[in-house]
Enzyme design. Structure first.
Site, PDB file in Angstrom:
ATOM      1  N   VAL A 138       0.863  -1.176   0.000  1.00 27.39           N
ATOM      2  CA  VAL A 138       0.000   0.000   0.000  1.00 27.39           C
ATOM      3  C   VAL A 138       0.896   1.221   0.000  1.00 27.39           C
ATOM      4  O   VAL A 138       1.878   1.287   0.747  1.00 27.39           O
ATOM      5  CB  VAL A 138      -0.930   0.025   1.233  1.00 27.39           C
ATOM      6  N   CYS A 139       0.579   2.185  -0.862  1.00 28.42           N
ATOM      7  CA  CYS A 139       1.289   3.461  -0.890  1.00 28.42           C
ATOM      8  C   CYS A 139       2.786   3.226  -1.141  1.00 28.42           C
ATOM      9  O   CYS A 139       3.175   2.436  -1.999  1.00 28.42           O
ATOM     10  CB  CYS A 139       1.015   4.202   0.409  1.00 28.42           C
ATOM     11  N   THR A 140       3.641   3.871  -0.353  1.00 27.35           N
ATOM     12  CA  THR A 140       5.085   3.742  -0.553  1.00 27.35           C
ATOM     13  C   THR A 140       5.639   2.409  -0.080  1.00 27.35           C
ATOM     14  O   THR A 140       6.844   2.157  -0.205  1.00 27.35           O
ATOM     15  CB  THR A 140       5.826   4.877   0.168  1.00 27.35           C
TER      16      THR A 140
END
Length: 262
Positions: A138-140
């Site tokens: 998720v995300c970075t």
């Protein structure tokens, strides 16, 4: 943005080291169904929603469908700070859950960017992902998968501020809400992890179960300002802020910083 539902080659979909059925874990109580473990990774400084949004969806899956358990793994079962006032405590250590069927890595800002140089954590991700059916982020969190060498040749996404960095790890950056490429599933920034997790449930347990999970958590977002207008958002104007965060995170790792700098 609409995520693709493209087919994938059989060699991409297969886990690196397929496990025999009996190693999938203990049987679900009274069902005789082998338990498949969905493990979320906790490390200091994560963004809580990156973890808790998908975690909640998978926890509901565990309640609704026999044969799934959801855990949070970390180096130690101790409170870990996040980028909010909330702390999290892993339910298990990496050593207690060495071979999850699904491994999901949340992201964050400076602590996650700094973790790209944390060889201890990266090696944990490599080992835990070896036989996993699905490896996600998720995300970075996708930058950690990239730094661990798990995204080579894959299409992947990340938070829009840092998505370009994926190319430095051999991945093809994709500006989509979530991206599937074989066993790799990546989500864009923060809230996109919820969408990715619903797709993951569909992949593991079918569309009907995923729709039921969505109903149970009443996920029917209506942002007060409507959807993001990406064409007018001016994301390029935030590049100096992203660069400053990267420099702060990797100040002690000039080689990696030089590699990832514009």
């Amino acid at each position: 943005m609409t995520a693709p539902a493209s087919p994938h080659s059989p060699q991409q979909d297969a886990p690196a080291h397929p496990r025999p059925e009996e190693s999938a874990g203990p049987a679900a109580a009274g069902s005789g169904t082998p338990v498949r473990t969905i493990a979320f990774v906790a490390y200091p400084g994560i963004t809580p929603l990156d973890l808790v949004g998908p975690l909640q969806i998978c926890a509901v899956l565990s309640d609704l469908a026999p044969g799934f358990r959801t855990v949070v793994v970390g180096e130690r079962k101790e409170p870990m700070g996040t980028d909010t006032a909330l702390s999290v405590v892993p339910s298990h250590t990496f050593d207690e859950v060495p071979d999850p069927e699904v491994l999901i890595v949340p992201g964050g800002l400076v602590p996650t960017l700094a973790a790209m140089a944390d060889e201890t954590l990266l090696e944990r991700l490599r080992r835990a992902s070896e036989g996993a059916e699905v490896v996600g982020s998720v995300c970075t969190g996708s930058l950690l998968l990239g730094a661990a060498g798990l995204l080579e040749g894959r299409r992947a996404t990340s938070h829009w501020m840092f998505r370009r960095l994926l190319a430095e790890f051999g991945a093809t950056p994709v500006a989509e809400r979530w991206v599937e490429d074989g066993r790799i599933v990546t989500a864009a920034g923060v809230s996109a992890g919820i969408d990715m997790a619903l797709q993951l449930v569909s992949r593991l347990a079918g569309d009907d179960t995923a729709r039921l999970v969505q109903l149970m958590i009443e996920y029917d977002p209506e942002p007060p300002f409507g959807p993001i207008d990406w064409a007018a958002a001016g994301v390029e104007n935030h590049a100096p802020f992203a660069d400053a965060l990267l420099k702060r995170a990797l100040a002690d790792h000039p080689g990696l910083l030089a590699r990832l700098s514009r």
